[in-house]
Design an enzyme around this catalytic site. Sequence first.
Site, PDB file in Angstrom:
ATOM      1  N   ASP A 407       0.856  -1.193   0.000  1.00  0.00           N
ATOM      2  CA  ASP A 407       0.000   0.000   0.000  1.00  0.00           C
ATOM      3  C   ASP A 407       0.895   1.248   0.000  1.00  0.00           C
ATOM      4  OD1 ASP A 407      -2.260   1.602   0.304  1.00  0.00           O
ATOM      5  OD2 ASP A 407      -2.337   1.348   2.484  1.00  0.00           O
ATOM      6  N   GLU A 410       2.702   5.020  -3.869  1.00  0.00           N
ATOM      7  CA  GLU A 410       2.673   6.013  -4.985  1.00  0.00           C
ATOM      8  C   GLU A 410       3.985   6.765  -5.117  1.00  0.00           C
ATOM      9  OE1 GLU A 410       0.238   5.498  -2.754  1.00  0.00           O
ATOM     10  OE2 GLU A 410      -0.983   4.394  -4.178  1.00  0.00           O
ATOM     11  N   ASP A 485      -8.917   3.640  -2.549  1.00  0.00           N
ATOM     12  CA  ASP A 485      -9.936   4.029  -1.570  1.00  0.00           C
ATOM     13  C   ASP A 485     -11.203   4.587  -2.201  1.00  0.00           C
ATOM     14  OD1 ASP A 485      -8.070   3.236   0.252  1.00  0.00           O
ATOM     15  OD2 ASP A 485      -7.382   5.265   0.721  1.00  0.00           O
TER      16      ASP A 485
HETATM   17  O1  MIG Z   1      -3.756   6.053   4.692  1.00  0.00           O
HETATM   18  O2  MIG Z   1      -3.548   0.786   5.697  1.00  0.00           O
HETATM   19  O3  MIG Z   1      -5.840   2.156   0.336  1.00  0.00           O
HETATM   20  O4  MIG Z   1      -6.762  -0.084   1.684  1.00  0.00           O
HETATM   21  O5  MIG Z   1      -6.776  -0.005   4.503  1.00  0.00           O
HETATM   22  C1  MIG Z   1      -4.532   4.918   4.551  1.00  0.00           C
HETATM   23  C2  MIG Z   1      -4.706   1.523   5.839  1.00  0.00           C
HETATM   24  C3  MIG Z   1      -3.664   3.721   4.324  1.00  0.00           C
HETATM   25  C4  MIG Z   1      -4.889   3.011   2.367  1.00  0.00           C
HETATM   26  C5  MIG Z   1      -5.333   1.811   1.600  1.00  0.00           C
HETATM   27  C6  MIG Z   1      -6.361   1.050   2.389  1.00  0.00           C
HETATM   28  C7  MIG Z   1      -5.784   0.659   3.734  1.00  0.00           C
HETATM   29  C8  MIG Z   1      -5.307   1.896   4.485  1.00  0.00           C
HETATM   30  N1  MIG Z   1      -4.336   2.624   3.648  1.00  0.00           N
END
Ligand code: MIG
Length: 801
Positions: A407, A410, A485
């Site tokens: 995650d 980016e 999200d």
């Molecule tokens: O700032 O890890 O898209 O799936 O549950 C949020 C917490 C960070 C974003 C991800 C989401 C995940 C969440 N993450």
Amino acid sequence: MIVNTELEQKGNLFPSRIIGYKKDVDTLYFTTKNNVILQVTIVRDSVIRFRYATTGKFENDFSYGITMHASRGYSFLEITEDDTHYIIKTSKLICKVEKLSLQVSIYDAIDLVLINEDEIGFHWEESYEFGGDIVKMSKISQKAESYYGLGDKPVDVNLKGKRFENWVTDSYAFGKDTDPIYKAIPFYTSICNNKAYGIFFDNTFRTYFDFAQERRNVTSFWAQGGEMDYYFIYGPQMQDVVANYTDLTGKPHALPPLWALGFHQCKWSYYPESNVKQITKTFRDLQIPCDAIYLDIDYMDGFRCFTWDKNHFPDPKRMVTELEEEGFKTVVIIDPGIKIDLEYDVFKEALDKDYFCKRADGPYMKGKVWPGECYFPDYTKPEVREWWSGLFQELIEDIGVKGVWNDMNEPAVMDVPNKSFPNDVRHDYDGNHCSHRKAHNIYGMQMARATYHGLKKYAYPKRPFVITRAAYSGTQRYTSTWMGDNVATWEHLAIANNQAQRMAMSGFSFAGSDIGGFAEQPQGELFARWIQLGIFHSFCRVHSSGDHGDQEPWVFGQEITDIVRKFVEIRYQLLPYLYTAFWKHINHGTPILKSLVLFDQEDAQTHYRSDEFVYGDQILVCPIQEPNAKGRRMYVPRGKWYNFWTKEIIEGGKEIWVDADIDSMPIFIKEGAVIPKYPVQQYVGEKNFDEITLDVYYKAGKEKSQLYDDAHDGYDYKKGRYSLRTFKLTGKKKEFILTQHKEGTFDAAYSKFIVNLHNLPFKIASVQIDNVEVELNQSEKGESQSITVDKEFSELHLFAK
Ligand code: MIG
């Protein structure tokens, strides 16, 4: 030649006339008087690469997007010239390069129809701020031309009349038309006059695409740096364009383990251990099939990657083992930000070995993410990727975690306006040192790549499973992905539908949305409708932010729970069908989902259809995307289709109304299809079944279907231990033949076939199996007849009286 004074005034520069031409095997070089070089490489008869240098010299030829396994080679190449043009001919294409302007036009080599031509063509602007050029390409957009692709853009399927930007961005609660979001896939397909071609602009800087938005007759694309470097891919079938793009940028290196195609449950976050166990137990108690449970960031100790919060998870290995015994694979999240903490060994080691990204003048790239202030590994350096892969040893080999979820790659940075690294951050870029402007779009891809190699190594002999949020073209080689999200709204259900289709036509088939929506709380009805769509996405996971309430299948009351079970059971029954589609995807680059335009481009009615899609080759699906619906109107593509529920036959090529109350949805099966089905299992491998069902949808005439199978994990299939069954059906008035040709050396546990025959136009009077008459072992159900064949067969022959 186009002299565009207005564009010149804006600081644009243009190639002048060609003064030099050189050929080097498959590559041609055209040099202009003002030192522009156009390099044309014949990759295949239908794939040509165009690359431009403005300084008389090219950059080092390096790409993260193109795979080393890409096919190369053509059957024919001839270069001629006349007064005005150089003419390049392959067996599929004719490409003309205008001597005065370097402008390119491309024709079908067989019928000589113009496919695509430059408007101004290549031009550029010098970048005073960063050096180098802003490189631009403009092409004529024909009147009836349509555009498709570009990865995860949350818009309707046809891109005509819109402009887009590619810059991977953490986009919490994005909405319809938000641009850019998480992925950068600078590839599109165009269809005009029933001919499809694709363009892959292999440039990792911030790129833009304008599909006849600014000017009605012009399509253009440009980048804030790097080279104008694009691949022209000819079809003329869109399916071939997508397959060839997928060949260039790569297919997944291996099939996923079959459990990864099961149903997955996730939430931010399940903890402590007792909560995880309670969730998994409820799945089994309620008999809702599920294969994977996810641990989001709270499983870690202060969000430090590769650690565990021992208060909530005192003995991870024991827990993971116990979950596995119940048929649950554990998948854990790993983010790129490494907490600045000298007591933390991962941080300490990366610091000592100089693995973190640095700013232009030397300080570390410091940014705030979940753990607080962090540094970030430079995944664009081979040595760093190697180190990162190694960090997975304990998680995978020792603790037994089966999948990793990447995650925030980016990379996302909190509390800064651009949500990411500043431009000046330096990257190794595999030895092609550069700033973040060039590396940004591939940073997440390289993280997922390193993660994949770690899992591949430590999960061996099992197959790895990785999920990523950020991606660039080619990321599909290493990992699956989700859309980020989204929000629990009806509009987002439609967006998820479009995104999954668009990802598939952009070479990335292993994708799905957060079912039910990540932000906010869905009503039961929305959740049920989203499950109905989600079971037809190759990655099928419920996920939610968890701060608005629970989002497990049972929290919306009995009726919804039963509907969810019913549809998840359909997914599990269809696993062999999905697995076969996946096999076609990794072997032939065939997308697993097919938007109607991809399925039947000849039918112009399909060019603007966004809701309906074909799952695999033979199942037509159309989700219900509105509340209180008792059904919906939808377009059924040409040919005959069976309503999945009623077995009623519909002649396509038109819009129809389909009933679909909350416990149903529009699903159709292509006439003549043989659809394989496993029995319902609570998880992959639960049952060792000795029979498989073949749902045969009678057709007067012939049809081919396939069924791929193997051990569902491991690599023996690569050594021939698979079975590929090709079924050929021949339907006549009083006779029916189903032949089966089996390839490969894998013996499945099943050797019995329950053959359900839908709409057979006669009552079965006698049966021959491999030319031997056998006793009739038959049952009837409504319009359908069923027979059991209790051995492997090559030919099943049914006769009327
Ligand atoms: O700032 O890890 O898209 O799936 O549950 C949020 C917490 C960070 C974003 C991800 C989401 C995940 C969440 N993450």
